[in-house]
Motif scaffolding. Structure first.
Motif: not given
Length: 283
Positions: A69-79, A154-157, A162-167
């Motif tokens: 997934v290109p970097p312009e798409y945020p990671k939060a929706p992917l988790v 992964s640990r970085v994700v 994940v630690r900062h997800c609102a939902t």
């Protein structure tokens, strides 16, 4: 990919693998149906997360596939969004497929640096993502779950997303050591459609570097004492706990901590017992 040359570029990798794809009951016809269904459900889940299929690089792996997934798409929706959407799509696929054509999936999400060439894509961090999706604790978590999906990040994700997800409740994740072949790294497992009970205690640990999987707990991590190089060590818990925040160095058979208090543990082997004094020879 055009424009990247030989330089590494950042991507989020979404890697999906079918559980027991080569099971004896799956004929070639079933495998073809499973593969067609896999592409359909992954495309649906990406769309739910706001990521167009055509914007991504993807490659087939026979019993699975990976998407960059290109970097312009945020990671939060992917988790936050993609895993539940993927589980829903899988259940819909299974409802209209013969029993042996039904699928359950393992999902890995990792942040990687990759290099493209005329043959595809490569990097050590991409290899790490494949090790994550093949990790025994993830396979066991899915085997023990009544759901259709088990996810590992992964640990970085986990730390950065994940630690900062609102939902998403990070307390429903469980720390593990993902070990496969030469790979050994801390990671976090969740069951999106049948979550682990929330356990805020798992978030108190700043790192799972010193955690080792406990087979009796289904691959969940338990703390252990370790001393490697300059890394800090946390060995025990409780009111008389001992934590070494700097490097552990020195020589000898081992290091004993807390001997003056009566509560102690030893890093390395304990010193040998004293040699008994020999009786005096009058000659």
């Amino acid at each position: 990919m055009a424009g990247t040359g030989r330089h590494a570029v950042h991507r989020t990798v979404v890697l999906v693998d079918v559980e027991r794809f080569s099971a004896p009951g799956r004929t070639l016809r079933h495998q073809l149906g499973t593969r067609a269904g896999l592409y359909e459900v992954v495309g649906q889940a990406l769309a739910a997360a706001g990521v167009p299929w055509d914007a991504c690089h993807h490659e087939d792996r026979g019993d699975g596939l990976f998407v960059l997934v290109p970097p312009e798409y945020p990671k939060a929706p992917l988790v936050e969004v993609l895993p539940e959407a993927l589980a829903r799509a899988v259940r819909g696929h299974n409802a209209t497929s013969p029993g042996v054509a039904g699928v359950r999936l393992r999902l890995a999400v990792h942040a990687v640096e990759v290099a493209f060439d005329e043959h595809g894509v490569t990097s050590s961090s991409l290899t790490a993502a494949f090790r994550l999706v093949d990790a025994p604790p993830l396979k066991k978590a899915l085997a023990d779950s009544p759901g259709v999906l088990a996810m590992i990040v992964s640990r970085v994700v986990f730390d950065e997303v994940v630690r900062h997800c609102a939902t998403l409740d990070p307390a429903t994740f469980r720390p593990v050591q993902a070990a496969a072949k030469e790979f050994r790294e801390p990671a976090w497992i969740a069951l999106p459609d049948h979550p682990f009970p929330p356990d805020p205690a798992v978030l108190d640990r700043q790192s799972v570097d010193s955690a080792t999987p406990d087979p009796a707990s289904g691959g969940q991590a338990v703390p252990s004492a370790s001393a490697t190089g300059d890394a800090g060590v946390t060995g025990v818990s409780g009111s008389r706990a001992v934590t070494i925040t700097g490097g552990v160095r020195g020589s000898g058979a081992g290091i004993t901590i807390g001997a003056a208090t009566g509560d102690h543990f030893t890093l390395g082997a304990p010193p040998p017992p004293p040699v008994p004094e020999q009786p005096h020879n009058p000659r």
